[in-house]
Design a protein around this motif. Structure first.
Motif, PDB file in Angstrom:
ATOM      1  N   UNK A 160       0.814  -1.212   0.000  1.00  0.00           N
ATOM      2  CA  UNK A 160       0.000   0.000   0.000  1.00  0.00           C
ATOM      3  C   UNK A 160       0.853   1.268   0.000  1.00  0.00           C
ATOM      4  N   UNK A 161       2.038   1.166   0.583  1.00  0.00           N
ATOM      5  CA  UNK A 161       2.925   2.334   0.607  1.00  0.00           C
ATOM      6  C   UNK A 161       3.627   2.508  -0.730  1.00  0.00           C
ATOM      7  N   UNK A 162       4.157   1.403  -1.263  1.00  0.00           N
ATOM      8  CA  UNK A 162       4.835   1.427  -2.562  1.00  0.00           C
ATOM      9  C   UNK A 162       3.845   0.969  -3.623  1.00  0.00           C
ATOM     10  N   UNK A 163       3.187   1.907  -4.256  1.00  0.00           N
ATOM     11  CA  UNK A 163       2.097   1.587  -5.175  1.00  0.00           C
ATOM     12  C   UNK A 163       2.646   0.949  -6.447  1.00  0.00           C
ATOM     13  N   UNK A 164       1.884  -0.003  -6.987  1.00  0.00           N
ATOM     14  CA  UNK A 164       2.222  -0.606  -8.266  1.00  0.00           C
ATOM     15  C   UNK A 164       3.082  -1.846  -8.129  1.00  0.00           C
ATOM     16  N   UNK A 165       3.720  -2.224  -9.243  1.00  0.00           N
ATOM     17  CA  UNK A 165       4.505  -3.454  -9.280  1.00  0.00           C
ATOM     18  C   UNK A 165       5.705  -3.394  -8.348  1.00  0.00           C
ATOM     19  N   UNK A 166       6.245  -2.209  -8.096  1.00  0.00           N
ATOM     20  CA  UNK A 166       7.390  -2.078  -7.193  1.00  0.00           C
ATOM     21  C   UNK A 166       7.016  -2.579  -5.801  1.00  0.00           C
ATOM     22  N   UNK A 167       5.835  -2.198  -5.339  1.00  0.00           N
ATOM     23  CA  UNK A 167       5.381  -2.643  -4.029  1.00  0.00           C
ATOM     24  C   UNK A 167       5.163  -4.136  -3.964  1.00  0.00           C
ATOM     25  N   UNK A 168       4.606  -4.724  -5.028  1.00  0.00           N
ATOM     26  CA  UNK A 168       4.372  -6.163  -5.047  1.00  0.00           C
ATOM     27  C   UNK A 168       5.684  -6.946  -4.999  1.00  0.00           C
ATOM     28  N   UNK A 169       6.634  -6.530  -5.811  1.00  0.00           N
ATOM     29  CA  UNK A 169       7.926  -7.227  -5.834  1.00  0.00           C
ATOM     30  C   UNK A 169       8.642  -7.055  -4.500  1.00  0.00           C
ATOM     31  N   UNK A 170       8.602  -5.833  -3.943  1.00  0.00           N
ATOM     32  CA  UNK A 170       9.235  -5.592  -2.642  1.00  0.00           C
ATOM     33  C   UNK A 170       8.594  -6.441  -1.554  1.00  0.00           C
ATOM     34  N   UNK A 171       7.261  -6.570  -1.599  1.00  0.00           N
ATOM     35  CA  UNK A 171       6.566  -7.364  -0.585  1.00  0.00           C
ATOM     36  C   UNK A 171       6.976  -8.833  -0.663  1.00  0.00           C
ATOM     37  N   UNK A 172       7.095  -9.372  -1.865  1.00  0.00           N
ATOM     38  CA  UNK A 172       7.492 -10.776  -2.011  1.00  0.00           C
ATOM     39  C   UNK A 172       8.938 -10.973  -1.565  1.00  0.00           C
ATOM     40  N   UNK A 173       9.811 -10.008  -1.877  1.00  0.00           N
ATOM     41  CA  UNK A 173      11.206 -10.105  -1.425  1.00  0.00           C
ATOM     42  C   UNK A 173      11.286 -10.047   0.100  1.00  0.00           C
ATOM     43  N   UNK A 174      10.518  -9.160   0.704  1.00  0.00           N
ATOM     44  CA  UNK A 174      10.479  -9.072   2.173  1.00  0.00           C
ATOM     45  C   UNK A 174       9.936 -10.367   2.752  1.00  0.00           C
ATOM     46  N   UNK A 175       8.873 -10.894   2.139  1.00  0.00           N
ATOM     47  CA  UNK A 175       8.306 -12.151   2.615  1.00  0.00           C
ATOM     48  C   UNK A 175       9.287 -13.297   2.501  1.00  0.00           C
ATOM     49  N   UNK A 176      10.008 -13.361   1.391  1.00  0.00           N
ATOM     50  CA  UNK A 176      10.990 -14.427   1.204  1.00  0.00           C
ATOM     51  C   UNK A 176      12.104 -14.332   2.240  1.00  0.00           C
ATOM     52  N   UNK A 177      12.567 -13.122   2.496  1.00  0.00           N
ATOM     53  CA  UNK A 177      13.609 -12.922   3.511  1.00  0.00           C
ATOM     54  C   UNK A 177      13.107 -13.281   4.901  1.00  0.00           C
ATOM     55  N   UNK A 178      11.886 -12.858   5.202  1.00  0.00           N
ATOM     56  CA  UNK A 178      11.296 -13.201   6.493  1.00  0.00           C
ATOM     57  C   UNK A 178      11.115 -14.693   6.664  1.00  0.00           C
ATOM     58  N   UNK A 179      10.734 -15.373   5.587  1.00  0.00           N
ATOM     59  CA  UNK A 179      10.594 -16.823   5.652  1.00  0.00           C
ATOM     60  C   UNK A 179      11.915 -17.512   5.924  1.00  0.00           C
ATOM     61  N   UNK A 180      12.972 -17.026   5.273  1.00  0.00           N
ATOM     62  CA  UNK A 180      14.304 -17.609   5.472  1.00  0.00           C
ATOM     63  C   UNK A 180      14.768 -17.452   6.915  1.00  0.00           C
TER      64      UNK A 180
END
Length: 402
Positions: A160-180
């Motif tokens: 919601x903060x980073x609108x558009x595809x940038x926010x989606x990719x950032x969210x998945x990268x954050x999620x992947x890092x958090x999962x690791x």
């Protein structure tokens, strides 16, 4: 593409085509809603995969350029019936909206007047219920503990903060890092994980073709001067440079066909309005633009060129990545990464549920009540999505007439 020795098709190509044809004719609401329809059909109803496997494919499609919902459908078709199934899934899901959009290019005036406006309102409201159902179901499966619930919330905020595809990719990268970091405990071996029937050689060839067409297209246009080649290059470039698909592709399409004067602003906006009212992928808007474009053959052939060009890059890059994705997912640490990424997908869908789905559709008490009714019909009454679409569309017309 297929590997008969390691993968056995579990559905016929015809079955895959019919399933996706029905989805293509009834899946209203844009790419996020499509993911909800897909989950209902393939996870809950047909049990072709479980929530974890489905979220894996969604996460990958969100991360790659191209139309995310169509890529998920392409992957499901590939999994169930090989290369023929992938093609059948694409054609079935795309055909209804493509026919409607090309028909509009030839002058059919749909969704005009108060009844048409009411139908469009109702379809938007149905999308709220469909996406809410998807978030509800996936959250229960993919965020069962505190770490993954926290990842989903952070992904929601990021999107919601980073609108558009940038926010989606950032969210998945954050999620992947958090999962690791937080989801390594109790990671189980998954010998039954989905294996997509794509050879490494086919994957590499697809990636080479993706890059070659992206780089070589403008060179070919300059050297040949052919209108059909220029039309293909414009739509291929739009499809290759967009992440998440759906409405994100519109600025690229506008730059590709309106700025050079192939299509007028009025024609572009009229087609975009109709694209909101038809089921299936929004990328079929390209068929309308190709049919009316002053560049290229126009008509049905122009529509076909535009449709193939705008979808092709997303499918090439997906096929290119899948063989390496198979190997990647078998690592224990990779499974932890995917747990976090899957939780992030829940947050991304929740953010999309609010904006643009909820904020666009819920404009007052009437639409809100209708959305709640549709949600209850899906969750408690277990009505099929197509039936809820009909009820929601009728409710939208009633709201418009009151």
């Amino acid at each position: 593409m297929t590997q008969a020795s390691t993968v056995t098709a579990r559905s016929s190509v015809w079955e895959v085509f019919l399933v996706f044809l029905r989805l293509g004719a009834t899946s209203f609401g844009g790419p996020v809603a499509h993911l909800g329809y897909f989950r209902t059909e393939f996870v809950e109803r047909r049990k072709w995969m479980d929530d974890r496997e489905y979220a894996d494919l969604v996460a990958l499609s969100q991360f790659l350029p191209g139309p995310a919902s169509s890529q998920v459908g392409f992957g499901v078709g590939l999994l169930r019936a090989g290369a023929g199934g992938a093609a059948a899934a694409f054609v079935g899901f795309t055909l209804p909206s493509a026919v409607l959009m090309v028909g509009f290019a030839y002058g059919a005036a749909w969704f005009a007047g108060p009844v048409g406006d009411g139908l469009l309102t109702g379809l938007k409201i149905v999308a709220v219920a469909i996406v809410a159902q998807a978030v509800w179901g996936m959250a229960r499966t993919l965020t069962p503990d505190k770490p993954r619930a926290g990842i989903a919330v952070i992904a929601l905020i990021t999107t919601m903060v980073l609108v558009g595809s940038v926010g989606q990719i950032a969210a998945i990268l954050i999620g992947a890092t958090g999962g690791l970091i937080f989801c390594r405990a109790a990671v189980e071996a998954r010998p039954d994980m989905l294996h997509f029937p794509v050879r490494r050689a086919a994957g590499i060839a697809s990636l080479v073709a993706f890059v070659a067409l992206l780089i070589g297209g403008p060179i070919l246009v300059a050297s040949t001067g052919a209108g059909g080649v220029a039309l293909f290059d414009a739509f291929y470039r739009a499809g290759a440079l967009v992440f998440g698909g759906g409405h994100v592709v519109l600025p690229l399409l506008q730059a590709g066909v309106v700025d050079p004067g192939w299509v007028t602003d009025a024609q572009f906006l009229a087609g975009y309005g109709v694209a909101q009212a038809v089921p299936g992928p929004l990328f079929t808007f390209a068929g309308y633009l190709g049919a009316i474009s002053d560049m290229g053959p126009g008509g049905t052939w122009g529509a076909l060129i535009a449709l193939v060009a705008v979808f092709l890059p997303g499918f090439l890059v997906l096929v290119g990545v899948l063989p390496f994705w198979n190997t990647f997912r078998r690592r224990a640490w990779a499974q932890a990464v995917m747990r976090g990424a899957n939780a992030a997908v829940v947050g991304i869908l929740a953010a999309a549920l609010y904006s643009p789905v909820f904020t666009t559709a819920i404009t007052g008490p009437g639409p809100f009540v209708l959305a709640v009714i549709c949600f209850v019909l899906l969750i408690s009454w277990k009505l099929p999505p197509w039936a809820v679409v009909i009820i929601g569309a009728a409710g939208g017309v009633l709201i418009g007439l009151l």
